[in-house]
Design a protein around this motif. Structure first.
Motif, PDB file in Angstrom:
ATOM      1  N   LEU A  30       2.082   6.275  -1.621  1.00  0.00           N
ATOM      2  CA  LEU A  30       3.140   6.391  -2.622  1.00  0.00           C
ATOM      3  C   LEU A  30       4.037   5.150  -2.630  1.00  0.00           C
ATOM      4  O   LEU A  30       4.409   4.641  -3.690  1.00  0.00           O
ATOM      5  CB  LEU A  30       3.968   7.645  -2.356  1.00  0.00           C
ATOM      6  N   ALA A  31       4.356   4.634  -1.421  1.00  0.00           N
ATOM      7  CA  ALA A  31       5.199   3.438  -1.323  1.00  0.00           C
ATOM      8  C   ALA A  31       4.496   2.233  -1.942  1.00  0.00           C
ATOM      9  O   ALA A  31       5.130   1.405  -2.621  1.00  0.00           O
ATOM     10  CB  ALA A  31       5.546   3.161   0.136  1.00  0.00           C
ATOM     11  N   ALA A  32       3.172   2.128  -1.722  1.00  0.00           N
ATOM     12  CA  ALA A  32       2.417   1.014  -2.310  1.00  0.00           C
ATOM     13  C   ALA A  32       2.428   1.092  -3.830  1.00  0.00           C
ATOM     14  O   ALA A  32       2.599   0.072  -4.527  1.00  0.00           O
ATOM     15  CB  ALA A  32       0.990   1.016  -1.775  1.00  0.00           C
ATOM     16  N   VAL A  33       2.254   2.315  -4.360  1.00  0.00           N
ATOM     17  CA  VAL A  33       2.284   2.489  -5.821  1.00  0.00           C
ATOM     18  C   VAL A  33       3.655   2.117  -6.369  1.00  0.00           C
ATOM     19  O   VAL A  33       3.783   1.425  -7.395  1.00  0.00           O
ATOM     20  CB  VAL A  33       1.913   3.941  -6.186  1.00  0.00           C
ATOM     21  N   ILE A  34       4.705   2.585  -5.683  1.00  0.00           N
ATOM     22  CA  ILE A  34       6.078   2.276  -6.122  1.00  0.00           C
ATOM     23  C   ILE A  34       6.324   0.770  -6.093  1.00  0.00           C
ATOM     24  O   ILE A  34       6.937   0.203  -7.008  1.00  0.00           O
ATOM     25  CB  ILE A  34       7.100   3.015  -5.235  1.00  0.00           C
ATOM     26  N   ILE A  39       7.316  -4.128  -9.072  1.00  0.00           N
ATOM     27  CA  ILE A  39       7.177  -5.565  -9.356  1.00  0.00           C
ATOM     28  C   ILE A  39       6.976  -5.797 -10.850  1.00  0.00           C
ATOM     29  O   ILE A  39       7.611  -6.675 -11.458  1.00  0.00           O
ATOM     30  CB  ILE A  39       6.012  -6.155  -8.541  1.00  0.00           C
ATOM     31  N   TYR A  40       6.112  -5.008 -11.452  1.00  0.00           N
ATOM     32  CA  TYR A  40       5.857  -5.160 -12.895  1.00  0.00           C
ATOM     33  C   TYR A  40       7.105  -4.787 -13.714  1.00  0.00           C
ATOM     34  O   TYR A  40       7.445  -5.472 -14.691  1.00  0.00           O
ATOM     35  CB  TYR A  40       4.668  -4.289 -13.314  1.00  0.00           C
ATOM     36  N   VAL A  73      18.166  -7.574  -8.417  1.00  0.00           N
ATOM     37  CA  VAL A  73      18.778  -6.249  -8.238  1.00  0.00           C
ATOM     38  C   VAL A  73      17.725  -5.155  -8.362  1.00  0.00           C
ATOM     39  O   VAL A  73      17.660  -4.219  -7.541  1.00  0.00           O
ATOM     40  CB  VAL A  73      19.915  -6.039  -9.263  1.00  0.00           C
ATOM     41  N   VAL A  74      16.882  -5.256  -9.397  1.00  0.00           N
ATOM     42  CA  VAL A  74      15.824  -4.247  -9.592  1.00  0.00           C
ATOM     43  C   VAL A  74      14.846  -4.272  -8.423  1.00  0.00           C
ATOM     44  O   VAL A  74      14.437  -3.220  -7.907  1.00  0.00           O
ATOM     45  CB  VAL A  74      15.097  -4.486 -10.929  1.00  0.00           C
TER      46      VAL A  74
END
Length: 303
Positions: A30-34, A39-40, A73-74
């Motif tokens: 889940l962390a990898a997907v997030i 990034i995108y 920030v994002v």
């Protein structure tokens, strides 16, 4: 500790770590997907923010700066979310505490730079000056050739390049001669007490009426301002349709020449400084009118 005991401890640790990894595996996925989505999304937000800010500010450097800040920030939110999913809350808390302490230290260390930087941002949005304007900032007058986030660069009419910190620009008065795209030429003159003032006023206006680069929509004004020591002083005000310094200097020189020629042609005198010696107590008495006894007494006393 023998070899069997050591082997048992290592095997137990590896077993515990493997079990913890298996339990944490969904969180890792889940962390990898997030992270990938974050990034995108961050890049997309930076692109959109650059377009939106570009409609408000025309400073490319400032636009890139703000879009990069929004991107960071994002990305920061994404990273903290990933750490939270991985159950690294203590790491998140430590990072936030460290960032706060570091930010406070940097604020004290670079307060002047930060002040100039923020002033540069305000200048970019408010636009009190822009590149190419003729301005007077503090004791310097010239043309603005560059506006950075930290300083403003002015080239004086003497050819000097002056770099002024933006804090000084923002906190002090600005004389912007290019704001209305016109410039007023003020000439100080003096005429003899024996001249006809109405005639002087008319001839002065007529002399500069065809001045090159004069703003024809603005009236030439001539005002008498004071009784001087040797002359009656007046001010002639002429509006020019350009704020450029070469135009201003040329117009001033041409106006002086035209007024001098007009005064000479119409017997109007621009007097030299005159000093009158008055020997009477109440005034109006010349040296030749003084009593002989007074003059002899003054000579004997050495006065």
């Amino acid at each position: 500790m023998d070899l069997n005991t050591m082997s048992g401890l290592i095997s137990g640790k590896l077993t515990n770590w493997t079990e913890a990894l298996i339990k944490l595996l969904p969180n890792i996925i889940l962390a990898a997907v997030i992270l990938v989505l974050g990034i995108y999304i961050s890049k997309f937000v930076r692109k959109i923010s650059r377009k939106i800010i570009g409609k408000v500010s025309y400073n490319v450097t400032l636009n890139n700066l703000f879009s990069s800040i929004i991107y960071l920030v994002v990305m920061g939110v994404v990273i903290f979310t990933v750490l939270t999913v991985l159950q690294l809350d203590k790491a998140v808390t430590s990072i936030l505490a460290g960032a706060g302490i570091l930010g406070l230290a940097l604020a004290f260390a670079f307060q002047d730079i930060a002040s100039n930087f923020m002033s540069g941002i305000f200048i970019s949005f408010r636009k009190p000056i822009k590149v190419g304007d003729i301005v007077k900032l503090k004791d310097y007058m010239g043309k603005v050739i560059e506006i950075n986030l930290r300083d403003t660069v002015i080239q004086t009419f003497e050819g000097q390049t002056i770099i002024i910190p933006n804090k000084e620009v923002y906190q002090n008065a600005i004389d912007n001669y290019s704001f209305i795209a016109k410039r007023r030429l003020d000439l100080k003159l003096g005429v003899s007490y024996g001249d006809d003032l109405a005639k002087v006023q008319e001839i002065t206006k007529k002399a500069v009426s065809d001045l090159e680069n004069r703003a024809m929509e603005d009236e030439i004004t001539v005002f008498f301002v004071e009784f001087g020591d040797s002359s009656i002083n007046l001010s002639c005000r002429i509006w020019l349709n350009s704020s450029e310094q070469p135009v201003f200097v040329k117009a001033r020189s041409e106006a002086i020449m035209k007024i001098k020629a007009a005064y000479d042609a119409n017997d109007i005198m621009i007097p030299f400084p005159i000093r009158t010696l008055d020997f009477g107590i109440k005034g109006g008495t010349t040296m030749t009118e003084m009593p002989v006894a007074f003059l002899s007494k003054s000579e004997n006393s050495g006065d």
